[in-house]
Write a protein that holds these residues in place. Sequence first.
Motif, PDB file in Angstrom:
ATOM      1  N   ASP A  41      11.480 100.891 -12.609  1.00 47.60           N
ATOM      2  CA  ASP A  41      12.024 101.275 -13.909  1.00 47.60           C
ATOM      3  C   ASP A  41      12.363 100.069 -14.780  1.00 47.60           C
ATOM      4  O   ASP A  41      12.246 100.142 -16.004  1.00 47.60           O
ATOM      5  CB  ASP A  41      13.284 102.130 -13.713  1.00 47.60           C
ATOM      6  N   ARG A  42      12.806  99.003 -14.160  1.00 47.82           N
ATOM      7  CA  ARG A  42      13.144  97.766 -14.880  1.00 47.82           C
ATOM      8  C   ARG A  42      12.559  96.600 -14.093  1.00 47.82           C
ATOM      9  O   ARG A  42      12.731  96.512 -12.871  1.00 47.82           O
ATOM     10  CB  ARG A  42      14.653  97.589 -15.011  1.00 47.82           C
ATOM     11  N   ILE A  43      11.906  95.701 -14.814  1.00 49.08           N
ATOM     12  CA  ILE A  43      11.270  94.535 -14.214  1.00 49.08           C
ATOM     13  C   ILE A  43      11.735  93.318 -14.996  1.00 49.08           C
ATOM     14  O   ILE A  43      11.536  93.243 -16.215  1.00 49.08           O
ATOM     15  CB  ILE A  43       9.724  94.652 -14.252  1.00 49.08           C
ATOM     16  N   TYR A  44      12.375  92.378 -14.297  1.00 45.39           N
ATOM     17  CA  TYR A  44      12.971  91.223 -14.966  1.00 45.39           C
ATOM     18  C   TYR A  44      12.255  89.926 -14.597  1.00 45.39           C
ATOM     19  O   TYR A  44      12.057  89.637 -13.417  1.00 45.39           O
ATOM     20  CB  TYR A  44      14.451  91.100 -14.585  1.00 45.39           C
ATOM     21  N   PRO A  45      11.931  89.122 -15.605  1.00 44.57           N
ATOM     22  CA  PRO A  45      11.305  87.820 -15.339  1.00 44.57           C
ATOM     23  C   PRO A  45      12.334  86.805 -14.853  1.00 44.57           C
ATOM     24  O   PRO A  45      13.545  87.030 -14.976  1.00 44.57           O
ATOM     25  CB  PRO A  45      10.757  87.418 -16.713  1.00 44.57           C
ATOM     26  N   PRO A  46      11.863  85.674 -14.330  1.00 39.71           N
ATOM     27  CA  PRO A  46      12.791  84.616 -13.920  1.00 39.71           C
ATOM     28  C   PRO A  46      13.694  84.218 -15.086  1.00 39.71           C
ATOM     29  O   PRO A  46      13.272  84.194 -16.244  1.00 39.71           O
ATOM     30  CB  PRO A  46      11.866  83.449 -13.548  1.00 39.71           C
ATOM     31  N   GLY A  47      14.948  83.944 -14.766  1.00 35.94           N
ATOM     32  CA  GLY A  47      15.880  83.478 -15.780  1.00 35.94           C
ATOM     33  C   GLY A  47      16.594  84.561 -16.558  1.00 35.94           C
ATOM     34  O   GLY A  47      17.395  84.260 -17.452  1.00 35.94           O
ATOM     35  N   THR A  48      16.344  85.832 -16.233  1.00 40.49           N
ATOM     36  CA  THR A  48      17.022  86.916 -16.931  1.00 40.49           C
ATOM     37  C   THR A  48      18.510  86.887 -16.607  1.00 40.49           C
ATOM     38  O   THR A  48      18.911  86.772 -15.451  1.00 40.49           O
ATOM     39  CB  THR A  48      16.433  88.286 -16.519  1.00 40.49           C
ATOM     40  N   SER A  49      19.337  87.007 -17.625  1.00 40.23           N
ATOM     41  CA  SER A  49      20.777  87.025 -17.439  1.00 40.23           C
ATOM     42  C   SER A  49      21.211  88.321 -16.754  1.00 40.23           C
ATOM     43  O   SER A  49      20.672  89.398 -17.045  1.00 40.23           O
ATOM     44  CB  SER A  49      21.469  86.927 -18.804  1.00 40.23           C
ATOM     45  N   VAL A  50      22.199  88.220 -15.890  1.00 41.95           N
ATOM     46  CA  VAL A  50      22.739  89.418 -15.246  1.00 41.95           C
ATOM     47  C   VAL A  50      23.342  90.350 -16.291  1.00 41.95           C
ATOM     48  O   VAL A  50      23.408  91.564 -16.086  1.00 41.95           O
ATOM     49  CB  VAL A  50      23.735  89.061 -14.123  1.00 41.95           C
ATOM     50  N   ASP A  51      23.768  89.806 -17.427  1.00 39.51           N
ATOM     51  CA  ASP A  51      24.293  90.650 -18.502  1.00 39.51           C
ATOM     52  C   ASP A  51      23.235  91.637 -18.994  1.00 39.51           C
ATOM     53  O   ASP A  51      23.563  92.776 -19.355  1.00 39.51           O
ATOM     54  CB  ASP A  51      24.785  89.793 -19.665  1.00 39.51           C
ATOM     55  N   THR A  52      21.987  91.224 -18.993  1.00 38.27           N
ATOM     56  CA  THR A  52      20.891  92.113 -19.384  1.00 38.27           C
ATOM     57  C   THR A  52      20.785  93.267 -18.392  1.00 38.27           C
ATOM     58  O   THR A  52      20.651  94.428 -18.784  1.00 38.27           O
ATOM     59  CB  THR A  52      19.556  91.334 -19.446  1.00 38.27           C
ATOM     60  N   THR A  53      20.868  92.946 -17.118  1.00 40.15           N
ATOM     61  CA  THR A  53      20.792  93.979 -16.079  1.00 40.15           C
ATOM     62  C   THR A  53      21.967  94.937 -16.193  1.00 40.15           C
ATOM     63  O   THR A  53      21.794  96.155 -16.085  1.00 40.15           O
ATOM     64  CB  THR A  53      20.767  93.336 -14.680  1.00 40.15           C
ATOM     65  N   ILE A  54      23.161  94.411 -16.420  1.00 40.15           N
ATOM     66  CA  ILE A  54      24.345  95.260 -16.561  1.00 40.15           C
ATOM     67  C   ILE A  54      24.192  96.193 -17.754  1.00 40.15           C
ATOM     68  O   ILE A  54      24.477  97.396 -17.660  1.00 40.15           O
ATOM     69  CB  ILE A  54      25.620  94.398 -16.660  1.00 40.15           C
ATOM     70  N   ALA A  55      23.719  95.677 -18.875  1.00 42.86           N
ATOM     71  CA  ALA A  55      23.510  96.520 -20.061  1.00 42.86           C
ATOM     72  C   ALA A  55      22.473  97.606 -19.776  1.00 42.86           C
ATOM     73  O   ALA A  55      22.658  98.776 -20.170  1.00 42.86           O
ATOM     74  CB  ALA A  55      23.079  95.672 -21.244  1.00 42.86           C
ATOM     75  N   ASP A  56      21.400  97.244 -19.074  1.00 39.38           N
ATOM     76  CA  ASP A  56      20.367  98.237 -18.738  1.00 39.38           C
ATOM     77  C   ASP A  56      20.912  99.287 -17.769  1.00 39.38           C
ATOM     78  O   ASP A  56      20.600 100.478 -17.907  1.00 39.38           O
ATOM     79  CB  ASP A  56      19.145  97.550 -18.122  1.00 39.38           C
ATOM     80  N   LEU A  57      21.706  98.869 -16.802  1.00 44.44           N
ATOM     81  CA  LEU A  57      22.317  99.829 -15.872  1.00 44.44           C
ATOM     82  C   LEU A  57      23.189 100.828 -16.630  1.00 44.44           C
ATOM     83  O   LEU A  57      23.099 102.035 -16.391  1.00 44.44           O
ATOM     84  CB  LEU A  57      23.150  99.098 -14.817  1.00 44.44           C
ATOM     85  N   LYS A  58      24.006 100.320 -17.524  1.00 39.95           N
ATOM     86  CA  LYS A  58      24.884 101.207 -18.288  1.00 39.95           C
ATOM     87  C   LYS A  58      24.065 102.191 -19.142  1.00 39.95           C
ATOM     88  O   LYS A  58      24.404 103.371 -19.226  1.00 39.95           O
ATOM     89  CB  LYS A  58      25.833 100.390 -19.165  1.00 39.95           C
ATOM     90  N   LYS A  59      22.998 101.708 -19.717  1.00 36.20           N
ATOM     91  CA  LYS A  59      22.132 102.574 -20.522  1.00 36.20           C
ATOM     92  C   LYS A  59      21.438 103.609 -19.642  1.00 36.20           C
ATOM     93  O   LYS A  59      21.454 104.799 -19.926  1.00 36.20           O
ATOM     94  CB  LYS A  59      21.101 101.735 -21.270  1.00 36.20           C
ATOM     95  N   ASP A  60      20.809 103.144 -18.555  1.00 33.61           N
ATOM     96  CA  ASP A  60      20.030 104.032 -17.692  1.00 33.61           C
ATOM     97  C   ASP A  60      20.902 105.061 -16.962  1.00 33.61           C
ATOM     98  O   ASP A  60      20.459 106.171 -16.674  1.00 33.61           O
ATOM     99  CB  ASP A  60      19.215 103.234 -16.682  1.00 33.61           C
ATOM    100  N   LEU A  61      22.134 104.668 -16.644  1.00 38.27           N
ATOM    101  CA  LEU A  61      23.060 105.551 -15.942  1.00 38.27           C
ATOM    102  C   LEU A  61      23.968 106.324 -16.897  1.00 38.27           C
ATOM    103  O   LEU A  61      24.854 107.056 -16.477  1.00 38.27           O
ATOM    104  CB  LEU A  61      23.901 104.741 -14.945  1.00 38.27           C
ATOM    105  N   LYS A  62      23.729 106.124 -18.193  1.00 34.18           N
ATOM    106  CA  LYS A  62      24.486 106.808 -19.258  1.00 34.18           C
ATOM    107  C   LYS A  62      25.986 106.588 -19.123  1.00 34.18           C
ATOM    108  O   LYS A  62      26.787 107.508 -19.149  1.00 34.18           O
ATOM    109  CB  LYS A  62      24.143 108.301 -19.266  1.00 34.18           C
ATOM    110  N   LEU A  63      26.344 105.301 -18.967  1.00 29.59           N
ATOM    111  CA  LEU A  63      27.747 104.905 -18.876  1.00 29.59           C
ATOM    112  C   LEU A  63      28.193 104.291 -20.182  1.00 29.59           C
ATOM    113  O   LEU A  63      27.394 103.761 -20.931  1.00 29.59           O
ATOM    114  CB  LEU A  63      27.933 103.878 -17.744  1.00 29.59           C
ATOM    115  N   LYS A  64      29.485 104.335 -20.424  1.00 26.57           N
ATOM    116  CA  LYS A  64      30.036 103.736 -21.651  1.00 26.57           C
ATOM    117  C   LYS A  64      30.448 102.315 -21.404  1.00 26.57           C
ATOM    118  O   LYS A  64      30.730 101.881 -20.373  1.00 26.57           O
ATOM    119  CB  LYS A  64      31.219 104.554 -22.155  1.00 26.57           C
TER     120      LYS A  64
END
Length: 137
Positions: free
Chosen positions: A114-137
Amino acid sequence: MEKKKLVLGVIGSDCHAVGNKILDYALSEAGFDVVNIGVLSPQEDFINAAKETSADVIIVSSLYGHGELDCQGMREKCDEAGLEGILLYVGGNIVVGKQNWENVHARFTSMGFDRIYPPGTSVDTTIADLKKDLKLK
Protein backbone atom coordinates in the motif's frame (compact mmCIF):
# COMPACT_ATOMS: atom_id res chain seq x y z
CA MET A 1 -5.70 9.02 19.28
CA GLU A 2 -7.05 5.51 19.17
CA LYS A 3 -4.09 3.11 19.49
CA LYS A 4 -3.55 1.15 16.31
CA LYS A 5 -1.27 -1.86 16.29
CA LEU A 6 1.69 -2.07 13.90
CA VAL A 7 4.02 -4.98 13.24
CA LEU A 8 7.49 -3.68 12.43
CA GLY A 9 10.60 -5.56 11.40
CA VAL A 10 13.54 -5.97 9.06
CA ILE A 11 12.92 -8.65 6.47
CA GLY A 12 15.12 -11.43 5.15
CA SER A 13 18.83 -11.74 5.88
CA ASP A 14 19.08 -8.05 6.74
CA CYS A 15 20.57 -7.30 10.17
CA HIS A 16 20.30 -3.47 10.13
CA ALA A 17 18.95 -2.87 13.63
CA VAL A 18 19.53 0.85 14.22
CA GLY A 19 16.91 2.13 11.77
CA ASN A 20 14.45 -0.42 13.11
CA LYS A 21 14.89 0.88 16.65
CA ILE A 22 14.51 4.49 15.48
CA LEU A 23 11.27 3.62 13.67
CA ASP A 24 10.00 1.74 16.73
CA TYR A 25 10.69 4.72 18.98
CA ALA A 26 9.20 7.32 16.61
CA LEU A 27 6.07 5.27 15.87
CA SER A 28 5.54 4.53 19.57
CA GLU A 29 5.98 8.21 20.43
CA ALA A 30 3.38 9.03 17.75
CA GLY A 31 0.86 6.92 19.67
CA PHE A 32 0.99 3.59 17.87
CA ASP A 33 1.23 0.23 19.59
CA VAL A 34 4.36 -1.21 17.94
CA VAL A 35 5.11 -4.92 17.88
CA ASN A 36 8.75 -5.02 16.82
CA ILE A 37 9.83 -8.44 15.58
CA GLY A 38 13.41 -7.24 15.06
CA VAL A 39 15.87 -8.11 12.31
CA LEU A 40 16.49 -11.18 10.15
CA SER A 41 12.75 -11.79 9.94
CA PRO A 42 11.05 -13.98 7.32
CA GLN A 43 7.62 -13.08 5.94
CA GLU A 44 6.03 -15.69 8.17
CA ASP A 45 7.22 -13.88 11.32
CA PHE A 46 5.51 -10.67 10.19
CA ILE A 47 2.33 -12.54 9.32
CA ASN A 48 2.24 -14.61 12.51
CA ALA A 49 2.82 -11.50 14.66
CA ALA A 50 0.05 -9.65 12.81
CA LYS A 51 -2.38 -12.53 13.33
CA GLU A 52 -1.49 -13.02 17.00
CA THR A 53 -1.84 -9.32 17.82
CA SER A 54 -4.69 -8.36 15.45
CA ALA A 55 -2.41 -5.76 13.88
CA ASP A 56 -3.72 -3.11 11.53
CA VAL A 57 -0.50 -2.62 9.57
CA ILE A 58 2.68 -4.51 8.71
CA ILE A 59 5.71 -2.28 8.15
CA VAL A 60 8.61 -4.00 6.40
CA SER A 61 12.06 -2.45 6.43
CA SER A 62 14.94 -3.55 4.23
CA LEU A 63 18.29 -1.84 3.88
CA TYR A 64 20.54 -4.42 2.25
CA GLY A 65 18.96 -4.13 -1.18
CA HIS A 66 17.17 -7.48 -1.43
CA GLY A 67 13.75 -6.34 -0.22
CA GLU A 68 12.19 -7.00 -3.60
CA LEU A 69 13.12 -10.67 -3.42
CA ASP A 70 12.24 -10.96 0.27
CA CYS A 71 8.80 -9.38 -0.19
CA GLN A 72 7.57 -11.40 -3.17
CA GLY A 73 4.29 -13.16 -2.41
CA MET A 74 3.75 -11.43 0.93
CA ARG A 75 0.29 -10.05 0.08
CA GLU A 76 -0.86 -13.50 -1.03
CA LYS A 77 0.50 -15.10 2.16
CA CYS A 78 -1.29 -12.44 4.24
CA ASP A 79 -4.54 -13.20 2.44
CA GLU A 80 -4.08 -16.95 2.92
CA ALA A 81 -3.49 -16.36 6.64
CA GLY A 82 -6.77 -14.45 6.97
CA LEU A 83 -5.22 -10.98 6.90
CA GLU A 84 -7.06 -9.76 3.82
CA GLY A 85 -6.89 -6.00 3.59
CA ILE A 86 -4.13 -5.50 6.17
CA LEU A 87 -2.08 -2.48 5.22
CA LEU A 88 1.40 -3.36 3.95
CA TYR A 89 4.12 -0.70 4.03
CA VAL A 90 7.71 -1.20 2.86
CA GLY A 91 10.68 1.10 2.86
CA GLY A 92 14.40 1.58 2.90
CA ASN A 93 16.98 0.52 0.37
CA ILE A 94 14.61 -2.09 -1.06
CA VAL A 95 16.36 -2.83 -4.38
CA VAL A 96 19.93 -3.34 -5.52
CA GLY A 97 21.63 -0.43 -7.26
CA LYS A 98 20.30 2.86 -8.55
CA GLN A 99 16.99 2.04 -10.23
CA ASN A 100 14.26 4.29 -11.55
CA TRP A 101 12.05 4.92 -8.50
CA GLU A 102 8.83 4.96 -10.52
CA ASN A 103 9.61 1.44 -11.77
CA VAL A 104 10.50 0.23 -8.27
CA HIS A 105 7.31 1.75 -6.88
CA ALA A 106 5.23 0.11 -9.62
CA ARG A 107 6.76 -3.33 -8.91
CA PHE A 108 6.00 -3.12 -5.18
CA THR A 109 2.51 -1.80 -5.89
CA SER A 110 1.90 -4.81 -8.13
CA MET A 111 3.07 -7.02 -5.25
CA GLY A 112 0.25 -5.58 -3.12
CA PHE A 113 2.07 -3.03 -0.97
CA ASP A 114 0.00 0.00 0.00
CA ARG A 115 2.90 2.37 0.72
CA ILE A 116 6.41 2.14 -0.71
CA TYR A 117 9.10 4.45 0.63
CA PRO A 118 12.44 5.27 -1.00
CA PRO A 119 15.69 5.57 0.97
CA GLY A 120 15.82 8.67 3.13
CA THR A 121 12.07 9.00 3.69
CA SER A 122 11.32 10.75 6.97
CA VAL A 123 9.41 8.77 9.58
CA ASP A 124 7.10 11.79 9.75
CA THR A 125 5.92 10.88 6.25
CA THR A 126 5.11 7.35 7.39
CA ILE A 127 3.28 8.64 10.47
CA ALA A 128 1.19 11.02 8.34
CA ASP A 129 0.37 8.19 5.91
CA LEU A 130 -0.58 5.86 8.79
CA LYS A 131 -2.93 8.47 10.21
CA LYS A 132 -4.50 9.01 6.80
CA ASP A 133 -4.78 5.31 5.91
CA LEU A 134 -6.13 4.37 9.36
CA LYS A 135 -8.47 7.40 9.39
CA LEU A 136 -6.99 8.83 12.58
CA LYS A 137 -6.99 12.46 13.65
